[in-house]
Design an enzyme around this catalytic site. Sequence first.
Site, short mmCIF file in Angstrom:
data_model
loop_
_atom_site.label_atom_id
_atom_site.label_comp_id
_atom_site.label_asym_id
_atom_site.label_seq_id
_atom_site.Cartn_x
_atom_site.Cartn_y
_atom_site.Cartn_z
N ASP A 1 -8.98 -24.05 -56.40
CA ASP A 1 -9.41 -25.00 -57.43
C ASP A 1 -8.75 -26.36 -57.26
O ASP A 1 -7.77 -26.51 -56.50
CB ASP A 1 -9.17 -24.43 -58.83
CG ASP A 1 -7.87 -23.65 -58.93
OD1 ASP A 1 -6.97 -23.89 -58.10
OD2 ASP A 1 -7.75 -22.80 -59.83
N ASP B 1 -5.21 -16.44 -70.23
CA ASP B 1 -6.52 -16.06 -70.79
C ASP B 1 -7.31 -15.18 -69.81
O ASP B 1 -8.49 -14.94 -70.02
CB ASP B 1 -7.33 -17.31 -71.18
CG ASP B 1 -7.69 -18.18 -70.00
OD1 ASP B 1 -7.29 -17.84 -68.85
OD2 ASP B 1 -8.37 -19.19 -70.18
N HIS C 1 -7.90 -15.82 -66.62
CA HIS C 1 -8.65 -16.49 -65.54
C HIS C 1 -8.06 -16.21 -64.17
O HIS C 1 -6.86 -15.98 -64.02
CB HIS C 1 -8.79 -18.00 -65.80
CG HIS C 1 -7.53 -18.82 -65.70
ND1 HIS C 1 -7.26 -19.87 -66.54
CD2 HIS C 1 -6.49 -18.77 -64.84
CE1 HIS C 1 -6.12 -20.43 -66.19
NE2 HIS C 1 -5.62 -19.76 -65.17
N GLU D 1 -12.69 -19.44 -66.42
CA GLU D 1 -12.31 -19.20 -67.80
C GLU D 1 -13.21 -18.12 -68.40
O GLU D 1 -14.24 -17.78 -67.81
CB GLU D 1 -12.42 -20.51 -68.58
CG GLU D 1 -11.56 -21.65 -68.02
CD GLU D 1 -10.06 -21.46 -68.23
OE1 GLU D 1 -9.57 -20.32 -68.17
OE2 GLU D 1 -9.38 -22.47 -68.46
C1 F6R Z 1 -4.40 -22.03 -59.81
C2 F6R Z 1 -4.95 -20.72 -60.18
C3 F6R Z 1 -4.65 -20.17 -61.53
C4 F6R Z 1 -3.20 -19.68 -61.64
C5 F6R Z 1 -2.92 -19.14 -63.02
C6 F6R Z 1 -1.48 -18.72 -63.20
O1 F6R Z 1 -4.80 -22.37 -58.51
O2 F6R Z 1 -5.63 -20.13 -59.42
O3 F6R Z 1 -5.54 -19.11 -61.79
O4 F6R Z 1 -2.96 -18.70 -60.68
O5 F6R Z 1 -3.23 -20.11 -63.99
O6 F6R Z 1 -0.67 -19.86 -63.20
P1 F6R Z 1 0.91 -19.72 -63.30
O7 F6R Z 1 1.38 -19.10 -62.04
O8 F6R Z 1 1.39 -21.15 -63.43
O9 F6R Z 1 1.21 -18.89 -64.50
#
Ligand code: F6R
Length: 263
Positions: free
Chosen positions: A67, A136, A138, A143
């Site tokens: 992303d 959440d 994702h 989302e």
């Molecule tokens: C970002 C991504 C997100 C993160 C997720 C966890 O490239 O793919 O799905 O893996 O938001 O983020 P952290 O590790 O900051 O809790």
Amino acid sequence: MEVIIRPDARSAVKLTARIIADDLKKKPDMVFGLATGRTMEAVYAELARLHKECGVDFSLAKSFNLDEYIGLAPENKNSYRYYMNYHLFNNVNIDLRNTHLPDGIAEDLDAEGPRYEQVIADAGGIDLQLLGIGCDGHIGFNEPLSSLASRTRQKALTPETYEQNSPLFDNPQDMPKRAFTMGVGTILDAKRIVMLVTGPEKAEILAKAVEGPVTSMISASALQLHPRVVIIADEDAAVKLEGKNYYRWIFQNEPEWEPYRSM
Ligand code: F6R
């Protein structure tokens, strides 16, 4: 799906990096799908160490990130391109021309998703997809209610994600509210998926994703549909998993994990 529970975040990170490095040794021209976020920082630091101290070679590898924020240029300190260069690409011998992220400042936002999908297909698809999980549920920025068949596209971020990520911006209000993300369908096309989950704040959503029903309300639950997923969790993140003892038994007894048990 397999779930491996490690005593702490440090050993969960080491195991994740070792699996990535071992796959790369077996297939030097691996195509990686990569994630960003706080959880991955330690994985990339460990990969950089394995490169420097153990000669793990990224020279033929390719990568595609999940992303990128819409509206952030690569030079922006909060862009995921900047993150990847800082945490991984500048610290290993990967050819930057082989590293890809969605273009957050693409002129044609509608065309960017299909373009990215095509570049992934041209590379032969993703061999190993690394994932984290959002509070959440994702994966990438898929989302709740993201179609389980979705492909790379623009996505509006939820207030939960905004709350989770905006503290990383110098001025939290500068965080974009939209991002490009690979779709759930794009992620499920990867040949192998490794998800790393650490910390008590992820315990509830991890249990729902692994042991609850498959639902577009929790994108990570779609991983149950994939034939080759390993989820590596630390004890804090695993605390709400009902099948913990069985998962531990599998790790202790399956021959595939023998080389990793003494880590
Ligand atoms: C970002 C991504 C997100 C993160 C997720 C966890 O490239 O793919 O799905 O893996 O938001 O983020 P952290 O590790 O900051 O809790």
